[in-house]
Design an enzyme around this catalytic site. Structure first.
Site, PDB file in Angstrom:
ATOM      1  N   ASP A 102       9.857  51.683  71.997  1.00 36.74           N
ATOM      2  CA  ASP A 102      10.860  50.786  72.173  1.00 36.74           C
ATOM      3  C   ASP A 102      11.981  51.208  71.532  1.00 36.74           C
ATOM      4  O   ASP A 102      12.053  51.112  70.316  1.00 36.74           O
ATOM      5  CB  ASP A 102      10.740  49.278  71.924  1.00 36.74           C
TER       6      ASP A 102
ATOM      7  N   ASP B 127       4.373  39.102  82.255  1.00 40.66           N
ATOM      8  CA  ASP B 127       4.671  38.743  80.559  1.00 40.66           C
ATOM      9  C   ASP B 127       4.315  37.113  80.647  1.00 40.66           C
ATOM     10  O   ASP B 127       4.664  36.633  81.202  1.00 40.66           O
ATOM     11  CB  ASP B 127       6.144  38.947  80.566  1.00 40.66           C
TER      12      ASP B 127
END
EC number: 5.3.1.16
Length: 246
Positions: A136, A15
């Site tokens: 998500d 990330d």
């Protein structure tokens, strides 16, 4: 043969925020628990340990800031295993740019949900296997725009629609557990796997080898691991032993 066939890939995450490799709690800015320089070097380390694919997330991009293009290009140049990239892909042109840059798959979230036709267009141009849709989930509803807005659909409902549109796979992240290293609920991911025929890749809350053992029983084709490998709770070399579905 499908890239995902008969395997549960263990996929380390890289990330990126402000040019560094970070791990956030539930995706919230300011909750960085791990901050490392040289994201491309981190990705290369995971490859050297045996990872067969790597999950890259542009956290700045997810918040609408396109400032990590140089780092993303460096990752594609230094890593030879397939890479999948998500975060801030807001246009067909940018998705195509990333695919042409060398990423194997783009992960479409907000853009796909707001304009489902884009999935069909990209799948037609680049092939379904290169198009992954990110669903998500928070409180059993899909969230978009860096997990800041909720839409009135479940992950199962949306996954079926995107399968029809030509998506090659689904990335399911349970935001309720992301970055907390507190385990997760198997029921939502199991139900999602049952709802579609395309591969489902799971992310969120994986914190032990036992979690991987439990996920094998759900039928997921891949598991993204972030915080647990960065904080030493899971040894990637040991985790990779769980890749073959039995």
């Amino acid at each position: 043969m499908s890239f995902w066939k008969d395997r549960m890939l263990i996929i380390p995450a890289v990330d990126i925020k402000d040019g560094k490799c970070v791990q956030l709690v539930q995706g919230k800015p300011g909750t960085e628990q791990v901050v490392l320089d040289d994201p491309a070097g981190v990705a290369g380390r995971w490859e050297s340990l045996g990872a067969e694919t790597i999950h890259v997330v542009d956290l700045d991009g997810a918040l609408g800031l396109e400032k990590n293009t140089g780092i993303l290009k460096e990752i594609t140049e230094r890593v030879s295993v397939p890479l999948q990239i998500g975060g801030g892909i807001r246009s067909r042109e940018y998705a195509g740019k990333l695919l042409d840059m060398g990423f194997e798959r783009v992960i479409l979230g907000t853009m796909a949900i707001e304009n489902p036709a884009i999935v069909e267009e990209l799948a037609g141009e680049y092939g379904s296997e290169r198009i992954m849709v990110s669903l998500d989930s928070r409180d059993s509803r899909v969230v978009i725009r860096g997990w800041t807005e909720k839409v009135p659909f479940t992950a199962e409902e949306m996954a079926r629609k995107f399968q029809e549109r030509g998506a090659g796979s689904i990335l399911f992240t349970n935001v309720d557990f992301e970055g907390l290293l507190s385990g997760f609920d198997l029921k939502p991911v199991s139900e999602l796997v049952e709802a579609v025929e395309i591969p489902v890749i799971y992310s969120g809350g994986v914190s032990s080898l036992n979690d991987l053992r439990m996920l094998q029983g759900t039928g997921v084709m891949g598991v993204v691991i972030g915080s647990a490998i960065y904080r030493g709770l899971i040894d990637l070399t040991e985790a990779l032993k769980y890749q073959d579905l039995k």
